[in-house]
Write a protein that holds these residues in place. Structure first.
Motif, PDB file in Angstrom:
ATOM      1  N   HIS B 101       0.810  -1.224   0.000  1.00 26.87           N
ATOM      2  CA  HIS B 101       0.000   0.000   0.000  1.00 26.87           C
ATOM      3  C   HIS B 101       0.839   1.268   0.000  1.00 26.87           C
ATOM      4  O   HIS B 101       0.538   2.222   0.722  1.00 26.87           O
ATOM      5  N   LEU B 102       1.890   1.282  -0.815  1.00 23.42           N
ATOM      6  CA  LEU B 102       2.628   2.539  -0.977  1.00 23.42           C
ATOM      7  C   LEU B 102       1.739   3.522  -1.723  1.00 23.42           C
ATOM      8  O   LEU B 102       0.805   3.119  -2.426  1.00 23.42           O
ATOM      9  N   PHE B 103       2.027   4.823  -1.573  1.00 27.77           N
ATOM     10  CA  PHE B 103       1.244   5.841  -2.266  1.00 27.77           C
ATOM     11  C   PHE B 103       1.816   6.029  -3.675  1.00 27.77           C
ATOM     12  O   PHE B 103       2.930   6.527  -3.818  1.00 27.77           O
ATOM     13  N   PRO B 104       1.084   5.624  -4.709  1.00 25.22           N
ATOM     14  CA  PRO B 104       1.674   5.594  -6.044  1.00 25.22           C
ATOM     15  C   PRO B 104       1.976   6.975  -6.623  1.00 25.22           C
ATOM     16  O   PRO B 104       2.776   7.092  -7.538  1.00 25.22           O
ATOM     17  N   HIS B 105       1.332   8.017  -6.077  1.00 28.10           N
ATOM     18  CA  HIS B 105       1.527   9.353  -6.651  1.00 28.10           C
ATOM     19  C   HIS B 105       2.676  10.095  -5.971  1.00 28.10           C
ATOM     20  O   HIS B 105       2.975  11.224  -6.332  1.00 28.10           O
ATOM     21  N   LEU B 106       3.291   9.458  -4.972  1.00 28.23           N
ATOM     22  CA  LEU B 106       4.427  10.087  -4.295  1.00 28.23           C
ATOM     23  C   LEU B 106       5.691   9.305  -4.610  1.00 28.23           C
ATOM     24  O   LEU B 106       5.649   8.091  -4.813  1.00 28.23           O
ATOM     25  N   TYR B 147       9.361   6.560  -8.484  1.00 32.20           N
ATOM     26  CA  TYR B 147       7.998   6.271  -8.059  1.00 32.20           C
ATOM     27  C   TYR B 147       7.866   4.780  -7.761  1.00 32.20           C
ATOM     28  O   TYR B 147       8.560   3.962  -8.383  1.00 32.20           O
ATOM     29  N   SER B 149       5.914   2.494  -8.578  1.00 33.77           N
ATOM     30  CA  SER B 149       5.593   1.561  -9.658  1.00 33.77           C
ATOM     31  C   SER B 149       6.834   1.116 -10.420  1.00 33.77           C
ATOM     32  O   SER B 149       6.790   0.120 -11.136  1.00 33.77           O
TER      33      SER B 149
END
Ligand SMILES: Nc1ncnc2c1ncn2[C@@H]1O[C@H](COP(=O)(O)OP(=O)(O)OP(=O)(O)O)[C@@H](O)[C@H]1O
Ligand SMILES: [Mg+2]
Lengths: 218, 258
Positions: B101-106, B147, B149
């Motif tokens: 659950h990492l924040f993909p936009h950061l 990022y 991803s």
């Protein structure tokens, strides 16, 4: 086709786009987005009356013609003592309209963000408001760029409706040139071409924006 | 993190946790004690309530009854937690999720610093320096601006661990941190966890990695149907399980391949 007339009219028509259509679009879209975010949040708030209200608003906006909405505001409201100039009337009608359509786009985008993102935000100590503002909405924004761009481009075309309440935008300028000359075909084709160019430019911009946002695509 | 001498008082102590989802009585009186500086492995069959317990220790789930003490925070679940209590619980423990659950936009750095800076109000320069030092330790310093991803599963999970560490919690919670990884990436994550254990971090780890549990854990709790059926040192629980259900579970897990 009278090419001299094309050359003579394209300047004023394009200027009508620049000083009418584009500001009208930008103002209505920004206001509409604010309304839409509010409505989307109301819809998912879990507070029954609030989400019911938002649902009713969205249903009415999407279930009635924009021209009728425009008439209610411009011609109808003066009867209850609210008289608005053409510009404010048009901006109100158009932004209410954007609000109704974009609300569903934004709601769907928020709901598409996995629950784990809310949980990770809670885990690092964020309140629900912070999680929404810093974690969920930025990701939802990415998801809603394509459908919102479509709304934006539709809005450019919908602003032409404002011509019927005498807002001086692109189509209204074209009408004023066409009427005395009688050259309706030429002038309206010029108007169509200018709309088309605006939309082409916007579509290219949409493309670039999406590619830029894709760098963190999941 | 200096390793503390074994203290008599547990760092974490849960008593009588109960939780139902509708008719499904998932936790039926769970007790759990974790001494400071120790690693506690939670094992047991699927659906036995391990994740629910772990989430309760971070305030992501609200038990219907029971009490919990972590460090100097004391909570009674008989009534719903207040906003401040929940915040204090989030502060006391930090969780590493199964799916990271990492924040993909950061960026990686953004993922690690957003909590310390935006929630805890630490100075940006200080939080950034700390985050970079932690990333360096797990070998991801050069990925700070990438990022999530663009990382491998193992790298993502190591960032998940660093994100938890950067919150400076009293203890760490891991929910099957390696079970969604390709087998060849499991080792790098377990290595980081082993290192943290060696530094004296207090950890609760839900895991199916029996070897990790055996080698790193100080204590094991075996869950079944919402209760802790058996607990003890890993050598004892694995070597000489007392309870029939533990024996059956271990037999199945170790199976013909062990
Ligand atoms: N949010 C929820 N809503 C409803 N039921 C839930 C919820 N979370 C967990 N459960 C149920 O609670 C039970 C215990 O789930 P839990 O995830 O704690 O088990 P677990 O021991 O972690 O299992 P696994 O090894 O498969 O991860 C399961 O029956 C599960 O379906
Ligand atoms: Mg689980």
């Amino acid at each position: 086709m009278d090419w001299q007339l094309v050359l003579d009219s394209i300047g004023p028509v394009a200027l009508g786009g620049l000083t009418g259509t584009i500001p009208l679009t930008l103002a209505s879209f920004s206001l509409g987005l604010v309304i839409a975010i509010g409505m989307a949040l109301a819809r998912i708030s879990g507070i029954a009356w609030l989400s019911g209200l938002a649902r009713a608003y969205i249903s009415i906006i999407r279930g009635t013609p924009m021209l009728v909405q425009l008439f209610v505001i411009f011609y109808g409201m003066p009867q209850i003592g609210i008289t608005l100039d053409p510009w404010p009337s048009a901006i109100i009608a158009l932004s209410l309209n954007v609000g109704g359509y974009a609300a569903e786009i934004i709601r769907a985008a928020i709901l598409s963000i996995p629950r784990g993102q809310w949980e990770a935000a809670a885990m690092i100590g964020m309140s629900r408001g912070q999680a929404l503002g810093r974690i969920v909405l930025p990701q939802a924004a990415r998801v809603s760029v394509p459908p919102l761009s479509n709304t934006f481009i539709s809005l450019v075309k919908d602003t032409s409706l404002a011509s019927v309440i005498l807002v001086t935008e692109l189509l209204r300028v074209a009408q004023r040139i066409a009427a005395p000359s009688g050259e309706f075909l030429t002038i309206y084709l010029v108007a169509a071409a200018v709309y088309w160019v605006i939309c082409l430019v916007l579509a290219a911009g949409q493309d670039r924006l999406e590619r830029k946002l894709d760098r963190y695509a999941v | 993190m200096p390793s503390e001498p074994p203290a008599p008082a547990p760092l974490l102590s849960a008593r009588g946790l109960h939780k139902s989802f509708g008719d499904n009585h998932v936790l039926r009186g769970v007790d759990l004690d974790i001494a400071p500086g120790t690693v506690h492995a939670l094992i047991g069959p699927s659906g036995s309530g391990k994740t629910t317990v772990l989430r309760s220790l971070n305030g992501l789930e609200s038990p219907d009854a029971g009490s919990l003490r972590i460090a100097d925070l004391e909570l009674d679940f008989a009534r719903p937690l207040g906003r401040r209590e929940r915040a204090a619980l989030h502060r006391a423990s930090a969780m590493v999720f199964q799916q990271h659950h990492l924040f993909p936009h950061l960026t990686v750095l953004g993922n690690v610093t957003v909590g310390p800076i935006r929630v805890q109000g630490r100075p940006k320069a200080e939080a950034t320096a700390d985050a970079l030092a932690l990333l360096e330790r797990v070998g991801l310093r050069e990925k700070a601006d990438a990022y999530p991803s663009s990382l491998s599963g193992g790298q993502q999970q190591r960032v998940g661990i660093v994100r938890a560490l950067a919150l400076q919690p009293s203890m760490l919670l891991f929910d099957e941190p390696t079970s969604s990884l390709d087998p060849e990436l499991v080792g790098e994550v377990l290595a980081v966890m082993t290192e943290l254990a060696g530094e004296g971090w207090t950890m609760a780890v839900v895991t199916h990695e029996l070897r990790f549990a055996r080698e790193v854990a100080d204590e094991v709790s075996f869950f079944d149907e919402g209760v802790v059926v058996e607990r003890g040192a890993p050598e004892r629980v694995f070597g000489d399980p007392r309870h029939e259900r533990t024996k059956r579970f271990l037999r199945r897990l170790q199976g013909p391949f062990a």
